[in-house]
Write a protein that holds these residues in place. Sequence first.
Motif, short mmCIF file in Angstrom:
data_model
loop_
_atom_site.label_atom_id
_atom_site.label_comp_id
_atom_site.label_asym_id
_atom_site.label_seq_id
_atom_site.Cartn_x
_atom_site.Cartn_y
_atom_site.Cartn_z
N UNK A 141 0.83 -1.21 0.00
CA UNK A 141 0.00 0.00 0.00
C UNK A 141 0.86 1.26 0.00
N UNK A 142 1.99 1.20 0.70
CA UNK A 142 2.84 2.40 0.80
C UNK A 142 3.73 2.60 -0.42
N UNK A 143 3.90 1.55 -1.23
CA UNK A 143 4.85 1.64 -2.34
C UNK A 143 4.43 2.69 -3.36
N UNK A 144 3.13 3.07 -3.37
CA UNK A 144 2.66 4.09 -4.31
C UNK A 144 2.69 5.50 -3.73
N UNK A 145 3.11 5.63 -2.45
CA UNK A 145 3.16 6.95 -1.83
C UNK A 145 4.42 7.69 -2.28
N UNK A 146 4.39 9.04 -2.30
CA UNK A 146 5.57 9.80 -2.74
C UNK A 146 6.74 9.64 -1.78
N UNK A 154 19.01 1.30 -3.49
CA UNK A 154 18.75 1.48 -4.92
C UNK A 154 18.52 2.95 -5.19
N UNK A 155 19.15 3.45 -6.28
CA UNK A 155 19.04 4.87 -6.61
C UNK A 155 17.62 5.23 -7.03
N UNK A 156 17.22 6.47 -6.73
CA UNK A 156 15.89 6.96 -7.11
C UNK A 156 15.33 7.90 -6.07
N UNK A 157 14.23 8.56 -6.43
CA UNK A 157 13.61 9.53 -5.54
C UNK A 157 12.30 9.03 -4.94
N UNK A 158 11.78 7.90 -5.41
CA UNK A 158 10.50 7.40 -4.90
C UNK A 158 9.31 8.16 -5.43
N UNK A 159 9.45 8.79 -6.65
CA UNK A 159 8.35 9.56 -7.23
C UNK A 159 7.70 8.88 -8.41
N UNK A 160 8.38 7.91 -9.02
CA UNK A 160 7.88 7.30 -10.25
C UNK A 160 6.53 6.62 -10.09
#
Length: 524
Positions: free
Chosen positions: A470-475, A483-489
């Motif tokens: 459920x949280x994986x879609x949160x900003x 793992x590189x990334x901002x968690x916005x995709x």
Amino acid sequence: MLTPRKKIALWASQYLSNFALSQVYAFATLVILLFTIVFASLLIQDEYQDYEKQLALEYNTFVKEQELSLIRSTRRLAALMEYELQNPSNHTGEALKRIENLFTDDKNSFVQLFDYNANALFKPVAVQQKLGDIRQLADASIIHLQQLEHTKLHDALLYVLKLDNGYTLISGIYTKPAHTLLLERHNKQKSKIVKIVLEIATLAFILFGVIFGINKIISAVMQRDVDTFLLFFERAAHNDQVINYKQIFFKEFRTMVRYANEMVETIMHQKHSLAQLNESLEQKVETKTLALQKNYEELEKAQQFSQSLLDSQKQFLRHAVHETNTPLSVIMTNIDLFTLKHGKNSQLAKIDAAVKNIFNIYDDLSYLVKKDQVEYPRTAINLNDYLQSRKEFFEEVAEQSHLSFVFEPCEGSHYIYFNETKLQRIVDNNITNAIKYTLPEELITIRTSVDGTEICFEIYSRSKKIEDTNKVLEPYYREDGKVEGFGLGLNLVKSICEEEGVVIKIDSSEDVTRFSYIFKVMGI
């Protein structure tokens, strides 16, 4: 659970809460009157039942006395008859004739003598036919019969006596029927009953008058106390006046007066305190208002400055996105030209993969910057062909991570009515996430399936299990910080799916992680 006392109190509060004292007084008077009537009726009924019992007892006593009198007279007659018959100087027929003549003139009594063969020796009597076989009658028995005599119905009381010589003597008397006797007794006692009823009714109404008078006095005193309370509460709205407890009669009301006076004193004290507090609050409010007004002006300046910075940031992002597109396009074009001329090599493949990742980030930023300013029209898109093209675009990136794609399209050509830019953000973010998180040397499967009016695009592979789907879609949410990334995709994907009515399903276990997106098929 409510006790009977609480139930009565609850009933009274529901049904008697709007009644005035005058109405309660009228109701109480009616109850007292009904009680008096019921009381008088019960007394009269009880007296009448006693009278009926006495009347029945008198009748039974009268009948018993008649039976005893008949038995005694019959036995004396039997003794006389035996004496006459045993006297040698007396002729039997003459003796019997003399005995029969004794009862000839008495219309209310009769006697009959029967020989051994049940033959009547005296003149036949009316009840003789109802006796049946004389020889079957028991000795010393009482018999009750009814006989119509002179057009009137009479009760006949008979006594049977067996003589020593074998004769049977039956003696009897005529009496009035039981109901006639009872009616005569009733007529005699009627005046007595009327007198008793009048006495009971008089006593009941005297009792009613006494209770009514007492109730009237108590109600008047209670009404006076209530009026005092009402006047107090009416005046209390305009001035601070207490009640003189000496004016109150009932003890309970005096207790209420004490509480009411304490309440008035408390209210007076609170009013004084509130007046002082109000003055203090006015001063504090005025001071706070001036301070808040000053803070508001400072906040307004800060807000204007922040808005200025935000506008500058947006403008910078627009220019940065615009200026990034040209060099990226140049790099991609030169990579393609170099590959056509000299073929592929590992260093160039890594550059190509890195540039494609940068392109994906650039496309996300470009969409975020422009989404509120640019309209994204929908077009008919063949989903299988589009997924094939995006798979081919990211194959170099997957190979650099030692991964490979498997594409399993459904049969036929199926179109969706969707904006291509939004679809690219959904597909590219899912493919790049799969490349980031899939374990080395594993397969990334892209699959489509049709179910009625819906077509499902799903991408799955073997990766580390997602603990909270459920949280994986949160900003800005990232379970694996390495793992590189901002968690916005995926948050961007979620917002597009909510806008376009696309259903998202996420399943994750130790064996496989699957992202599914359900679109409406165009033209169905």
